[in-house]
Design an enzyme around this catalytic site. Sequence first.
Site, mmCIF file in Angstrom:
data_model
loop_
_atom_site.group_PDB
_atom_site.id
_atom_site.type_symbol
_atom_site.label_atom_id
_atom_site.label_comp_id
_atom_site.label_asym_id
_atom_site.label_seq_id
_atom_site.Cartn_x
_atom_site.Cartn_y
_atom_site.Cartn_z
ATOM 1 N N ILE A 266 30.767 8.495 7.958
ATOM 2 C CA ILE A 266 30.630 7.510 6.877
ATOM 3 C C ILE A 266 31.887 6.646 6.778
ATOM 4 C CG2 ILE A 266 30.270 7.247 4.386
ATOM 5 C CD1 ILE A 266 28.479 9.742 4.506
ATOM 6 N N GLY B 220 33.331 13.920 3.118
ATOM 7 C CA GLY B 220 32.174 14.798 3.288
ATOM 8 C C GLY B 220 31.286 14.806 2.049
ATOM 9 N N HIS C 190 14.081 -3.358 34.806
ATOM 10 C CA HIS C 190 15.363 -4.029 35.074
ATOM 11 C C HIS C 190 15.268 -5.467 34.594
ATOM 12 C CE1 HIS C 190 19.046 -5.232 37.071
ATOM 13 N NE2 HIS C 190 18.393 -6.298 37.505
HETATM 14 P P1 FAD Z 1 18.822 12.880 -0.784
HETATM 15 O O1 FAD Z 1 18.535 11.677 0.015
HETATM 16 O O2 FAD Z 1 20.180 13.039 -1.362
HETATM 17 O O3 FAD Z 1 17.732 12.924 -1.931
HETATM 18 C C1 FAD Z 1 17.711 13.908 -2.911
HETATM 19 C C2 FAD Z 1 17.010 13.361 -4.131
HETATM 20 O O4 FAD Z 1 16.801 14.423 -5.042
HETATM 21 C C3 FAD Z 1 17.825 12.318 -4.875
HETATM 22 O O5 FAD Z 1 17.043 11.171 -5.062
HETATM 23 C C4 FAD Z 1 18.154 12.981 -6.200
HETATM 24 O O6 FAD Z 1 18.186 12.070 -7.292
HETATM 25 C C5 FAD Z 1 16.979 13.943 -6.357
HETATM 26 N N1 FAD Z 1 17.269 15.074 -7.228
HETATM 27 C C6 FAD Z 1 18.325 15.940 -7.156
HETATM 28 N N2 FAD Z 1 18.213 16.889 -8.108
HETATM 29 C C7 FAD Z 1 17.069 16.627 -8.791
HETATM 30 C C8 FAD Z 1 16.413 17.250 -9.884
HETATM 31 N N3 FAD Z 1 16.917 18.348 -10.456
HETATM 32 N N4 FAD Z 1 15.269 16.687 -10.337
HETATM 33 C C9 FAD Z 1 14.754 15.568 -9.756
HETATM 34 N N5 FAD Z 1 15.333 14.950 -8.728
HETATM 35 C C10 FAD Z 1 16.465 15.479 -8.237
HETATM 36 N N6 FAD Z 1 21.810 9.986 7.619
HETATM 37 C C11 FAD Z 1 21.227 9.617 8.755
HETATM 38 O O7 FAD Z 1 20.420 10.363 9.304
HETATM 39 N N7 FAD Z 1 21.497 8.396 9.322
HETATM 40 C C12 FAD Z 1 22.365 7.534 8.768
HETATM 41 O O8 FAD Z 1 22.589 6.444 9.294
HETATM 42 C C13 FAD Z 1 22.999 7.898 7.562
HETATM 43 N N8 FAD Z 1 23.857 7.057 6.958
HETATM 44 C C14 FAD Z 1 24.420 7.411 5.766
HETATM 45 C C15 FAD Z 1 25.288 6.526 5.159
HETATM 46 C C16 FAD Z 1 25.875 6.843 3.951
HETATM 47 C C17 FAD Z 1 26.805 5.868 3.290
HETATM 48 C C18 FAD Z 1 25.554 8.084 3.317
HETATM 49 C C19 FAD Z 1 26.147 8.436 1.986
HETATM 50 C C20 FAD Z 1 24.690 8.976 3.921
HETATM 51 C C21 FAD Z 1 24.115 8.653 5.153
HETATM 52 N N9 FAD Z 1 23.249 9.522 5.822
HETATM 53 C C22 FAD Z 1 22.681 9.158 6.999
HETATM 54 C C23 FAD Z 1 22.903 10.842 5.264
HETATM 55 C C24 FAD Z 1 21.533 10.785 4.584
HETATM 56 O O9 FAD Z 1 21.555 9.812 3.572
HETATM 57 C C25 FAD Z 1 21.188 12.154 4.021
HETATM 58 O O10 FAD Z 1 21.249 13.108 5.059
HETATM 59 C C26 FAD Z 1 19.784 12.154 3.437
HETATM 60 O O11 FAD Z 1 19.650 11.203 2.408
HETATM 61 C C27 FAD Z 1 19.441 13.543 2.889
HETATM 62 O O12 FAD Z 1 18.137 13.536 2.448
HETATM 63 P P2 FAD Z 1 17.640 14.530 1.306
HETATM 64 O O13 FAD Z 1 16.234 14.130 1.022
HETATM 65 O O14 FAD Z 1 17.947 15.907 1.669
HETATM 66 O O15 FAD Z 1 18.555 14.207 0.033
HETATM 67 P P1 AMP Z 2 32.507 13.872 7.610
HETATM 68 O O1 AMP Z 2 32.444 15.359 7.413
HETATM 69 O O2 AMP Z 2 31.947 13.358 8.900
HETATM 70 O O3 AMP Z 2 31.967 13.127 6.423
HETATM 71 O O4 AMP Z 2 34.059 13.518 7.672
HETATM 72 C C1 AMP Z 2 34.972 13.790 6.630
HETATM 73 C C2 AMP Z 2 36.372 13.791 7.226
HETATM 74 O O5 AMP Z 2 37.343 13.780 6.184
HETATM 75 C C3 AMP Z 2 36.678 15.044 8.060
HETATM 76 O O6 AMP Z 2 36.942 14.637 9.378
HETATM 77 C C4 AMP Z 2 37.898 15.669 7.383
HETATM 78 O O7 AMP Z 2 38.814 16.180 8.329
HETATM 79 C C5 AMP Z 2 38.501 14.485 6.626
HETATM 80 N N1 AMP Z 2 39.346 14.883 5.471
HETATM 81 C C6 AMP Z 2 39.053 15.766 4.498
HETATM 82 N N2 AMP Z 2 40.065 15.858 3.568
HETATM 83 C C7 AMP Z 2 41.045 14.992 3.979
HETATM 84 C C8 AMP Z 2 42.348 14.594 3.463
HETATM 85 N N3 AMP Z 2 42.855 15.111 2.338
HETATM 86 N N4 AMP Z 2 43.058 13.678 4.162
HETATM 87 C C9 AMP Z 2 42.550 13.128 5.307
HETATM 88 N N5 AMP Z 2 41.342 13.458 5.825
HETATM 89 C C10 AMP Z 2 40.582 14.363 5.182
#
Ligand code: FAD
Ligand code: AMP
Length: 484
Positions: free
Chosen positions: A192, A283, A456
């Site tokens: 990210i 993370g 190709h």
């Molecule tokens: P989520 O998408 O987090 O959905 C969980 C939902 O549960 C949420 O809407 C939340 O509101 C709801 N919820 C939680 N608790 C409750 C409750 N008690 N009652 C009702 N609703 C509830 N992954 C990829 O594979 N490719 C990518 O390119 C990628 N890019 C990313 C970029 C960013 C900036 C970030 C932050 C993440 C990215 N990810 C990517 C990760 C991806 O977004 C997550 O792995 C994915 O959204 C997880 O899906 P999920 O359904 O488990 O959870």
């Molecule tokens: P990801 O798990 O891919 O989202 O990456 C998170 C990254 O943040 C990991 O590579 C960690 O090593 C790094 N990280 C966590 N805590 C710190 C910190 N205090 N300073 C610098 N890097 C960090």
Amino acid sequence: MSTKYDVIVIGSGPAGYVAAIRAAQLGLKTACIEKWKDKGGKGINGGTCLNVGCIPSKALLDSSHKFHDAREHFSIHGITTNDVNIDVPSMLERKNAIVKQMANGVAGLFKANKVTPLYGTGKLLAGRRVQLTANDGTEQILEAENVILASGSLPVNIPVAPLDSDVIVDSTGALEFQEVPERLGVIGAGVIGLELGSVWGRLGSKVVLLEAMELFLSIMDQQVAKESNKILAKQGLDIRLGCRVTGSEIKQENGKKVVEVTYTDKDGNEAKEVFDKLIVCVGRRPYTDGLLAEDSGVKLDERGFIYVNDLCSTSAPGVWAVGDVVRGPMLAHKGSEEGVMVTERIAGQKTVMNYDIIPNVIYTHPEIAAVGRTEEQLKADGEPYNVGVFPFVAIGRAVAANEQDGMVKMIAHAETDRILGCHIVGPSAADLVQQVAIAMEFGSTAEDIGMTVFGHPTLSEAVREAALAVAGHAIHIPNRKKRK
Ligand code: FAD
Ligand code: AMP
């Protein structure tokens, strides 16, 4: 009398909404509870992925790439451009419209498949009952034969850099900067951090990424990680490895809030750097806040994830959990596949999921993508293997497109030739690695790919040439190993 469902899904991110749709397709009476609200306070589906994750980040990556390309690379095609500018609010508006379109798409799919959407907070009680606190404050108890927990994850906050809505933000805040920060700090050079650092770097920020680990992308294949590091550094990303952030202080500079970050560098020395904005990307953590009643019977593991077995069954009968809230890579498609597996199992099918073949992509430019095992993992496992590497600079289509940076690395078993992994940094790496994922799913050997006719000129030819290189038969490079 409360309505009884066959399946109640809590959470409508990619894990939850896919589970709900598949359950309904299988003829199960299904409801999906979601607590997320849009800026107007209306319940909205899609979770992290659609609202603040995969989709908005890719929208900004595409906008910023076009801007950067126009500014830096159009001239090599003979195209002259005067004054290429970026209007950040318009870019954000486009991103917001895409998010809305995709999230509304989920609501449309729910309607088409007869999934009942419920907007509010779900809490799992004992005995497969769910307490729903609707967005209007009303409460009801729902019953189900099966409950699927898909509550996702949240960004991790660290005490050394507490969020401050103006200057220190998490990944969600970094999708909303109203102007391009001059100096941008990113804590964490993971997936990210690299994506968001790239967005603002392309738009003009001077980006410094502070990463605690000494290895770049430590869990990826290190040959590809090293090549990626070189390419990204050439683009101007200042990636400082072995640098652990130990503190941050909000200060005033010329009447403006800035943040001074303190960190320990790779030699153990303390260093400081001032930024206009700081993104904390260290993370994500499983999101179980308020999800489970004390007597729900669902256990968490030592890291706070919902404990599940290989089939995503929790410790409570009839309760399943999928997606970011359970062990495994935090990837949208991993959760979606778990959602499909669980619902098909509920419907009596014998579906299993192949956790060994989950593609993983970092959407920098060029993209970095991987599937299967790395060379380091194979060495550690003592598995005999052969490697074929092919650079994009020898691919006509890549050169024609000015996309010659990077390479494909194919790894196959030394005795059976079965493909064990593929690691790519290069143009369209995400889509290329998917071709290998399909081949691996069918148990292909490197020779099988080498014997397939590829069109190709295509970027895909790099995949075939890397497969040929495993046996020393690549055509468009001198082979290191020469075999008949
Ligand atoms: P989520 O998408 O987090 O959905 C969980 C939902 O549960 C949420 O809407 C939340 O509101 C709801 N919820 C939680 N608790 C409750 C409750 N008690 N009652 C009702 N609703 C509830 N992954 C990829 O594979 N490719 C990518 O390119 C990628 N890019 C990313 C970029 C960013 C900036 C970030 C932050 C993440 C990215 N990810 C990517 C990760 C991806 O977004 C997550 O792995 C994915 O959204 C997880 O899906 P999920 O359904 O488990 O959870
Ligand atoms: P990801 O798990 O891919 O989202 O990456 C998170 C990254 O943040 C990991 O590579 C960690 O090593 C790094 N990280 C966590 N805590 C710190 C910190 N205090 N300073 C610098 N890097 C960090």
